[in-house]
Design an enzyme around this catalytic site. Structure first.
Site, PDB file in Angstrom:
ATOM      1  N   CYS A   1       0.805  -1.239   0.000  1.00  0.00           N
ATOM      2  CA  CYS A   1       0.000   0.000   0.000  1.00  0.00           C
ATOM      3  C   CYS A   1       0.829   1.277   0.000  1.00  0.00           C
ATOM      4  CB  CYS A   1      -0.906  -0.001   1.227  1.00  0.00           C
ATOM      5  SG  CYS A   1      -2.079  -1.353   1.206  1.00  0.00           S
TER       6      CYS A   1
HETATM    7  N1  LIG Z   1      -2.854  -6.086   1.953  1.00  0.00           N
HETATM    8  C1  LIG Z   1      -3.248  -4.991   2.561  1.00  0.00           C
HETATM    9  O1  LIG Z   1      -2.835  -4.732   3.677  1.00  0.00           O
HETATM   10  C2  LIG Z   1      -4.230  -4.033   1.930  1.00  0.00           C
HETATM   11  C3  LIG Z   1      -4.819  -3.058   2.737  1.00  0.00           C
HETATM   12  C4  LIG Z   1      -5.740  -2.194   2.177  1.00  0.00           C
HETATM   13  C5  LIG Z   1      -6.038  -2.258   0.825  1.00  0.00           C
HETATM   14  N2  LIG Z   1      -5.429  -3.199   0.043  1.00  0.00           N
HETATM   15  C6  LIG Z   1      -5.807  -3.230  -1.381  1.00  0.00           C
HETATM   16  O2  LIG Z   1      -6.687  -4.332  -1.611  1.00  0.00           O
HETATM   17  C7  LIG Z   1      -6.455  -4.892  -2.903  1.00  0.00           C
HETATM   18  C8  LIG Z   1      -6.095  -6.374  -2.766  1.00  0.00           C
HETATM   19  O3  LIG Z   1      -4.897  -6.468  -2.001  1.00  0.00           O
HETATM   20  P1  LIG Z   1      -4.408  -7.834  -1.329  1.00  0.00           P
HETATM   21  O4  LIG Z   1      -3.282  -7.472  -0.413  1.00  0.00           O
HETATM   22  O5  LIG Z   1      -5.564  -8.590  -0.790  1.00  0.00           O
HETATM   23  O6  LIG Z   1      -3.839  -8.589  -2.626  1.00  0.00           O
HETATM   24  P2  LIG Z   1      -3.421 -10.140  -2.743  1.00  0.00           P
HETATM   25  O7  LIG Z   1      -2.410 -10.205  -3.812  1.00  0.00           O
HETATM   26  O8  LIG Z   1      -3.119 -10.698  -1.379  1.00  0.00           O
HETATM   27  O9  LIG Z   1      -4.763 -10.834  -3.226  1.00  0.00           O
HETATM   28  C9  LIG Z   1      -5.334 -10.587  -4.462  1.00  0.00           C
HETATM   29  C10 LIG Z   1      -5.957 -11.868  -4.974  1.00  0.00           C
HETATM   30  O10 LIG Z   1      -6.628 -11.577  -6.187  1.00  0.00           O
HETATM   31  C11 LIG Z   1      -6.470 -12.695  -7.032  1.00  0.00           C
HETATM   32  N3  LIG Z   1      -6.751 -12.268  -8.400  1.00  0.00           N
HETATM   33  C12 LIG Z   1      -5.999 -11.532  -9.247  1.00  0.00           C
HETATM   34  N4  LIG Z   1      -6.645 -11.301 -10.398  1.00  0.00           N
HETATM   35  C13 LIG Z   1      -7.835 -11.900 -10.289  1.00  0.00           C
HETATM   36  C14 LIG Z   1      -8.954 -12.021 -11.147  1.00  0.00           C
HETATM   37  N5  LIG Z   1      -8.971 -11.429 -12.338  1.00  0.00           N
HETATM   38  N6  LIG Z   1     -10.003 -12.736 -10.721  1.00  0.00           N
HETATM   39  C15 LIG Z   1     -10.001 -13.336  -9.513  1.00  0.00           C
HETATM   40  N7  LIG Z   1      -8.986 -13.246  -8.639  1.00  0.00           N
HETATM   41  C16 LIG Z   1      -7.924 -12.535  -9.036  1.00  0.00           C
HETATM   42  C17 LIG Z   1      -5.062 -13.156  -6.791  1.00  0.00           C
HETATM   43  O11 LIG Z   1      -4.871 -14.497  -7.172  1.00  0.00           O
HETATM   44  C18 LIG Z   1      -4.946 -12.963  -5.279  1.00  0.00           C
HETATM   45  O12 LIG Z   1      -5.302 -14.125  -4.565  1.00  0.00           O
HETATM   46  C19 LIG Z   1      -5.350  -4.045  -3.529  1.00  0.00           C
HETATM   47  O13 LIG Z   1      -5.916  -3.024  -4.291  1.00  0.00           O
HETATM   48  C20 LIG Z   1      -4.648  -3.445  -2.326  1.00  0.00           C
HETATM   49  O14 LIG Z   1      -4.014  -2.226  -2.638  1.00  0.00           O
HETATM   50  C21 LIG Z   1      -4.548  -4.105   0.570  1.00  0.00           C
END
Ligand SMILES: NC(=O)c1ccc[n+]([C@@H]2O[C@H](COP(=O)([O-])OP(=O)(O)OC[C@H]3O[C@@H](n4cnc5c(N)ncnc54)[C@H](O)[C@@H]3O)[C@@H](O)[C@H]2O)c1
Length: 455
Positions: A275
């Site tokens: 992030c």
């Molecule tokens: N990790 C954090 O602490 C956090 C906090 C706040 C916001 N976010 C935001 O949330 C969003 C997700 O982050 P995350 O950390 O959970 O990511 P992540 O990489 O842990 O998980 C994302 C998942 O999406 C899946 N994916 C990708 N493309 C796909 C598709 N087309 N269809 C279905 N599944 C698909 C991936 O396989 C993966 O399992 C991002 O925008 C991130 O910036 C993350």
């Protein structure tokens, strides 16, 4: 109120709505579990078959989600997972939690959102609620997601409902988790906002409605830019303190006793995670599209991005006191996760530090109880590297130990007792010690003088 809105509201309140979460990572899995816990049937959709297999076996692969919860919900039949988007036909609501990384050029990479929305669009049906949760620039929901969904012929706000609600999960935080972090919700229309608020209201304690999807998108970017800029400020203060032989940690700790108008941020080896190093660039990219040049973001990025180089300089200074060069020295990096007590290495400054040290000729190893292995594709060093096992005497085998991530499980007393030199980038070893060089603090021989004089 239209019949579609009334019907979905009723299904949400009675928990008969079939909920879905697309992208089951750090954000999506906890959300799917919360929805299932609050009485819905929840289906996770992810392209990664390994995650779906684990979920279906009743296992958690995200440290903040207890395996027992997944197992119980699987046994109760309220949590499912699939790689097949055809299940969207049966769903009433979908939360999209796919990644939003940056391209090498620091431009937003919208490909995950676009591909997830295109897959959903194939099965979109009247009465559905779609909520985007991925962090992104203001305008994504109405400029990117809405047209893709409306290409089906259905109209947002009338036939289906669209909202944005930023995720604020803080991995590893035992106090604040999905259910007790207030949720900001912005809808494309008032009905969209009402439905999204109702859905989250079933699983999350406090809902904060805002007037539009763009406000909700901007809220998240303000929060993370605020962190990036303040960390940049305190990192610059650390660099100043280093020159001026002042202990920046002592300064921040004393400043934070002010009961108003100050918030403590701490310096460190550089930004990490999915992030803070990334999200502000989503904002600056979008601002530039509007002809606005955001300067704080670029400046903070410059200072924070330089911290791994400063850490390597600190290692060089420390080795210099032993008449040693980095070239040929054995250096142990303690902690490669991007922050304390978690297993996530994304954007971790440790990876840059290891690479910079290797480029200067050091032999680098690492220890991290949460990260058994770093694959070549995960860091610029391009080779697979396994964590060194810590046994008695391990720290004595290196010319320098660099604390990059201050995991609570590290035995700092053993480190201090055994290591010839320590560079501490996190103030993990709080008391002055002749072998410990702390980031943003006087050299060991100067540290503690004033305190000694006062005592
Ligand atoms: N990790 C954090 O602490 C956090 C906090 C706040 C916001 N976010 C935001 O949330 C969003 C997700 O982050 P995350 O950390 O959970 O990511 P992540 O990489 O842990 O998980 C994302 C998942 O999406 C899946 N994916 C990708 N493309 C796909 C598709 N087309 N269809 C279905 N599944 C698909 C991936 O396989 C993966 O399992 C991002 O925008 C991130 O910036 C993350």
């Amino acid at each position: 109120m239209s019949a579609l809105v009334a019907s979905l509201l009723e299904r949400i309140h009675s928990r008969r709505a079939r909920t879905g979460v697309v992208g089951l990572g750090y954000v999506g899995l906890p959300l799917a579990v919360e929805l299932a816990k609050s009485g819905f049937h929840a289906t996770g959709i992810d392209l990664d078959g390994r995650k779906i297999d684990a979920l279906m076996r009743g296992e958690s692969y995200i440290p903040d989600v207890p395996g027992a919860d997944v197992k119980r919900l699987r046994e109760a039949g309220t949590l499912d997972g699939t790689t097949d988007f055809a299940v969207v036909r049966e769903l009433d609501t979908i939360n999209i939690c796919v990644p939003t990384p940056l391209r090498k050029t620091k431009d937003p990479d919208m490909s995950y959102i676009v591909s997830a929305v295109e897959a959903i669009a194939k099965y979109l049906h009247p009465g559905m609620l779609i909520v985007l949760e991925s962090t992104t620039y203001p305008g994504t929901t109405d400029e990117v997601v809405q047209p893709l969904l409306e290409a089906t012929g259905l109209k947002a706000g009338e036939d289906f409902f669209l909202a944005f609600s930023p995720e604020r999960v803080d991995p590893g935080n035992p106090t604040f988790q999905t259910h007790n972090v207030p949720k900001v919700v912005g809808g494309l229309t008032p009905a969209c906002a009402q439905l999204a608020g109702a859905l989250y209201g079933t699983a999350i304690e406090t809902i904060v409605p805002v007037s539009s999807t763009r406000v909700a998108e901007m809220v998240k970017l303000l929060e993370n830019t605020f962190r990036a800029v303040n960390i940049g400020l305190v990192n610059e203060l650390a660099l100043m303190c280093d020159r001026m032989n002042i202990d920046v940690w002592e300064v921040v700790d004393a400043a934070k006793t002010k009961p108003f108008g100050f918030m403590a941020f701490y310096p460190g080896p550089g930004l990490g995670g999915h992030c803070i190093p990334i999200d502000p660039f989503y904002l600056s990219w979008k601002a530039k599209q509007s002809g606005f040049d955001p300067r704080f973001i670029e400046l903070a990025g410059h200072i924070n991005g330089g911290m791994p180089h400063y850490v390597v300089d600190k290692v060089m200074d420390a080795l210099n006191t032993r008449r040693k060069a980095i070239n040929g020295s054995r250096v142990l990096v303690a902690g490669v996760a991007y922050k304390r007590d978690i297993d996530d290495m994304r954007e971790s400054p440790a990876l840059d530090i290891m690479h910079l040290l290797e480029e200067k000729g050091a032999t680098v190893e690492y220890v991290d109880p949460y990260v058994p292995e770093v694959h070549g594709r995960e860091w610029p060093g391009r080779r697979d590297i396994r964590a060194t096992e810590i046994t008695r005497g391990t720290f004595a085998q290196y010319d320098c130990v660099v604390i990059v991530t201050d995991h609570r499980t590290f035995d700092y007393a053993a480190m201090v007792a055994e290591a010839d030199l320590i560079v501490d980038t996190r103030n993990a070893i709080k008391t002055p010690h002749p072998n410990v060089f702390r980031l943003g603090a006087p050299r060991p021989e100067l540290a503690g003088r004033a305190a000694t004089a006062l005592a």
